[in-house]
Design an enzyme around this catalytic site. Structure first.
Site, PDB file in Angstrom:
ATOM      1  N   ASP A  28       3.013  -4.460   7.399  1.00  0.00           N
ATOM      2  CA  ASP A  28       1.668  -3.653   7.605  1.00  0.00           C
ATOM      3  C   ASP A  28       0.597  -4.528   7.571  1.00  0.00           C
ATOM      4  O   ASP A  28       0.611  -5.568   6.919  1.00  0.00           O
ATOM      5  CB  ASP A  28       1.640  -2.892   5.952  1.00  0.00           C
ATOM      6  CG  ASP A  28       0.509  -2.262   5.685  1.00  0.00           C
ATOM      7  OD1 ASP A  28      -0.485  -2.357   6.680  1.00  0.00           O
ATOM      8  OD2 ASP A  28       0.189  -1.700   4.628  1.00  0.00           O
ATOM      9  N   HIS A  72       1.010  -1.132   0.012  1.00  0.00           N
ATOM     10  CA  HIS A  72      -0.076   0.069  -0.092  1.00  0.00           C
ATOM     11  C   HIS A  72       0.790   1.273  -0.086  1.00  0.00           C
ATOM     12  O   HIS A  72       2.139   1.109   0.681  1.00  0.00           O
ATOM     13  CB  HIS A  72      -0.699  -0.055   1.091  1.00  0.00           C
ATOM     14  CG  HIS A  72      -1.961   1.063   1.374  1.00  0.00           C
ATOM     15  ND1 HIS A  72      -1.508   2.218   1.855  1.00  0.00           N
ATOM     16  CD2 HIS A  72      -3.225   0.811   1.030  1.00  0.00           C
ATOM     17  CE1 HIS A  72      -2.707   3.181   1.854  1.00  0.00           C
ATOM     18  NE2 HIS A  72      -3.741   2.075   1.579  1.00  0.00           N
ATOM     19  N   LYS A  98     -10.888  -0.332   9.950  1.00  0.00           N
ATOM     20  CA  LYS A  98     -10.991  -1.664   9.092  1.00  0.00           C
ATOM     21  C   LYS A  98     -11.363  -2.674   9.981  1.00  0.00           C
ATOM     22  O   LYS A  98     -11.387  -3.975   9.369  1.00  0.00           O
ATOM     23  CB  LYS A  98      -9.742  -1.997   8.360  1.00  0.00           C
ATOM     24  CG  LYS A  98      -9.273  -0.838   7.297  1.00  0.00           C
ATOM     25  CD  LYS A  98      -8.117  -1.249   6.490  1.00  0.00           C
ATOM     26  CE  LYS A  98      -7.325   0.205   5.879  1.00  0.00           C
ATOM     27  NZ  LYS A  98      -7.895   0.514   4.641  1.00  0.00           N
ATOM     28  N   CYS A 116      -5.107   2.614  -3.732  1.00  0.00           N
ATOM     29  CA  CYS A 116      -3.982   3.073  -3.120  1.00  0.00           C
ATOM     30  C   CYS A 116      -2.499   2.055  -3.388  1.00  0.00           C
ATOM     31  O   CYS A 116      -1.699   1.900  -2.180  1.00  0.00           O
ATOM     32  CB  CYS A 116      -4.041   3.317  -1.736  1.00  0.00           C
ATOM     33  SG  CYS A 116      -5.227   4.434  -1.286  1.00  0.00           S
ATOM     34  N   GLN A 135      -4.500  -5.210   6.731  1.00  0.00           N
ATOM     35  CA  GLN A 135      -5.404  -6.176   6.035  1.00  0.00           C
ATOM     36  C   GLN A 135      -5.443  -7.568   6.810  1.00  0.00           C
ATOM     37  O   GLN A 135      -6.249  -8.266   6.516  1.00  0.00           O
ATOM     38  CB  GLN A 135      -5.406  -6.196   4.813  1.00  0.00           C
ATOM     39  CG  GLN A 135      -5.602  -5.061   3.869  1.00  0.00           C
ATOM     40  CD  GLN A 135      -7.044  -4.488   3.960  1.00  0.00           C
ATOM     41  OE1 GLN A 135      -7.842  -5.395   4.239  1.00  0.00           O
ATOM     42  NE2 GLN A 135      -7.279  -3.108   3.489  1.00  0.00           N
TER      43      GLN A 135
HETATM   44  C1  LIG Z   1      -2.883  -2.579   3.515  1.00  0.00           C
HETATM   45  C2  LIG Z   1      -2.869  -1.502   3.876  1.00  0.00           C
HETATM   46  N1  LIG Z   1      -2.183  -0.725   4.641  1.00  0.00           N
HETATM   47  C3  LIG Z   1      -2.193   0.671   4.899  1.00  0.00           C
HETATM   48  C4  LIG Z   1      -3.523   1.324   4.871  1.00  0.00           C
HETATM   49  C5  LIG Z   1      -3.722   2.551   5.399  1.00  0.00           C
HETATM   50  O1  LIG Z   1      -4.579   2.617   6.341  1.00  0.00           O
HETATM   51  P1  LIG Z   1      -5.147   3.908   7.014  1.00  0.00           P
HETATM   52  O2  LIG Z   1      -5.788   4.740   5.639  1.00  0.00           O
HETATM   53  O3  LIG Z   1      -6.184   3.902   7.910  1.00  0.00           O
HETATM   54  O4  LIG Z   1      -4.050   4.707   7.445  1.00  0.00           O
HETATM   55  C6  LIG Z   1      -4.493   0.326   4.329  1.00  0.00           C
HETATM   56  C7  LIG Z   1      -5.718   1.188   4.339  1.00  0.00           C
HETATM   57  O5  LIG Z   1      -6.108   1.890   3.101  1.00  0.00           O
HETATM   58  C8  LIG Z   1      -4.011  -0.723   3.778  1.00  0.00           C
HETATM   59  O6  LIG Z   1      -5.085  -1.728   3.003  1.00  0.00           O
END
Ligand SMILES: Cc1ncc(COP(=O)(O)O)c(C=O)c1O
Lengths: 402, 148
Positions: free
Chosen positions: A193, A116, A219, A356, A196
């Protein structure tokens, strides 16, 4: 678990005929989470760690109990849970503290095209500043990170692996346990990360043995505006804070400051108090259902959805072997943004775009895709409605001349 | 699907499948603007060439959904040989129509009237207006230059 019954826990699902398939972007929030947050705002809506009156003491107790519950949820120690604004700011915090304070020119950072943007860009930009190299682990033909590919890219100069636990686009689970073992054996740090992963599958940071791990509240049935950075205690002890200000220090002098012990030295200013309380309630909600059960349920629904999509001519599925509740696809010859409007009409909420994660789309060689993601409140009827909508959308697009 | 049928009109699909004025010119008498919608990947570049207050030629290229790509073709068709003032007025009326506000010049909008169905899909307003706004930006820049 009974997904039909669980739907009743969510006002937004009780009150309308919504087929919500965009949990990977943000999950819905059950009423119990809102009630827990309201209770804070109604009963003791004051600051924490400050007032010497009873109400502030109670707020502090609830806030710190939330940290304890969330730490238990991922099998971390209390001091290892730093509250942040979300996964993005937690992942940035790692790059801007550990990365800034440890990397040097010539060092290598291993990442992947599945990341991401929130996990890719902090390290990409840090690499530029430090004159370090960003090294991409090659994905296999399906788009997965494998242990074998990882072994090939690590060198004596590798300082950190920055990898996703579950891809938000393709739903693949990275084989982290063997990968982190290899990293440990070479003295390489690991930033994971888990945005998910933590909402969908049991995560045990001790068993995983990662150095850093991040996730978001919104999430996982919790509120937006809060996330967690887990980091090993000995690392948090050594790192300098990123931000300075109120509440993160023990003693302030004219020319120096003594900072608090972790996690507080990384939490300056008034924290997201109601959000921490709400997230702890979400964690309790998820635990009661059972993370294993949630993982099996959503994978079962994704498998049904993939079988349904495969029976429709003119649809391409990018991750037929998904490990989770995430399904990624396109209508051949139809831009996803055209497609998503049909779903909107049928009250099916899906994601269209690059999720993203533009490098994943580069890997797939497409400019955008559609993503359906299933969670605990989705049912087999939701899958059927989704597949029926895909079939009629396909007929419609063919008819109007796409 | 009734609302959908109203959205994906034949005129729109025709401009999508057979775009007019497509392909950019490597010519300094054109002013070029590129507009993107990162959330869905629409990416449109518009060029205009103005002579004596008249839009003599419009070119476009890019990628995106059918609403976005077809509207680049429609706006190029419609505004070629209009005066800059007429062009601006049509752009404003088109944007009002899409936003479901009272608008004028219904007849003069010609093929662009086919986009009236977009107003029922607020999430698609950006798709239908991105090419028009990029064109307006080229006119703004053109005028900025003449004032100098
Ligand atoms: C794999 C992953 N990492 C990071 C994020 C970023 O999360 P947040 O927008 O809550 O900071 C997301 C969410 O869009 C994600 O799916």
């Amino acid at each position: 678990m009974d997904a039909h019954a669980l739907k009743n826990d969510f006002t937004v699902l009780r009150n309308q005929t919504l087929t919500y398939l965009d949990t990977a972007a943000s999950s819905l929030k059950p009423d119990v989470v809102l009630e827990a947050m309201n209770a804070y705002y109604h009963n003791n809506p004051v600051n924490v760690h400050r007032g010497v009156y009873e109400m502030s003491h109670v707020a502090t107790k609830h806030y710190e109990q939330a940290r304890r519950d969330i730490a238990n949820f991922i099998n971390a120690d209390f001091e290892e849970v730093v509250f942040t604004r979300g996964a993005s700011s937690a992942l940035n915090l790692v790059a801007l503290t550990w990365g800034e304070q440890n990397l040097q020119a010539g060092d290598e950072i291993v990442t992947s095209m599945l990341e991401h943007h929130s996990h890719l860009l902090p390290w990409q930009q840090l690499a530029k500043r430090k004159k370090a190299s960003l090294v991409y682990v090659p994905l296999n033909a399906e788009g997965r990170i494998t242990e074998a590919a990882l072994k090939k890219v690590i060198t004596k100069r590798t300082k950190i692996l920055t990898l996703t636990y579950v891809s938000n686009t393709l739903g693949y689970k990275t084989p982290l346990e063997p990968i982190i073992k290899i990293a440990k054996a070479h003295g390489i740090k690991t930033s994971i990360d888990a945005a998910q992963a933590v909402p969908h599958t049991p995560v045990d940071v001790k068993k995983l043995d990662c150095d850093f791990l991040a996730f978001s509240g919104h999430k996982m049935c919790g509120p937006s505006g809060i996330g967690v950075l887990y980091a090993k205690r000995e690392l948090l002890d050594k790192l300098d804070p990123l931000e300075y200000g109120g509440d993160m220090n023990d003693r302030v002098g004219l020319y120096d400051v003594e900072v608090k012990r972790p996690p507080y030295k990384f939490e300056t200013g008034t924290p997201p108090i109601a959000e921490a309380i709400g997230l702890a309630r979400a964690v309790q909600y998820l635990s009661k259902i059972g993370l294993e059960k949630i993982a099996n349920h959503e994978h079962h629904l994704a498998t049904l959805a993939i079988a349904g999509l495969q029976s429709i001519e003119g649809v391409t599925i990018y991750n037929p072997t998904t490990d989770t509740g995430i399904v990624n696809f396109n209508f051949d010859g139809v831009h996803p943004h055209d497609a998503v409007t049909v779903f909107d009409e049928a009250s099916v909420a899906l994601r269209a775009g690059h999720h993203c994660a533009q490098l994943v789309l580069k890997f797939l060689e497409v400019s955008a895709t559609l993503r359906a993601s299933f969670y605990l409140y989705n049912t087999e009827e939701d899958v059927q409605h989704f597949i029926k909508t895909v079939a009629s959308a396909r007929r419609f697009f063919t008819k109007v001349g796409f | 699907m009734q609302k959908m049928e109203h959205l994906y009109r034949q005129i729109i699909m025709d401009h999508y499948k057979n775009p007019r004025h497509k392909g950019l010119k490597d010519d300094s008498s054109f002013v070029t603007h590129r507009h993107k919608n990162p959330s869905c990947g629409d990416d449109i570049t518009i060029q205009s060439r103005v002579e004596n207050g008249i839009v003599k030629e419009i070119r476009h290229d890019g990628t995106g959904c059918s609403i976005c790509c077809s509207s680049a073709s429609v706006v190029a068709d419609l505004l070629t040989n209009k005066t800059v003032d007429e062009a601006r007025s049509l752009i404003h009326n088109y944007i009002k129509m899409i936003a479901d506000q009272p608008f004028e010049q219904e007849d003069a909008l010609e093929d662009a009237l086919a986009y009236e169905g977009v107003k029922q899909f607020p999430a698609r307003i950006k798709c239908a207006t991105i090419a028009w706004k990029a064109l307006e930006a080229t006119l703004d820049e053109e005028e900025g230059e003449t004032v100098e």
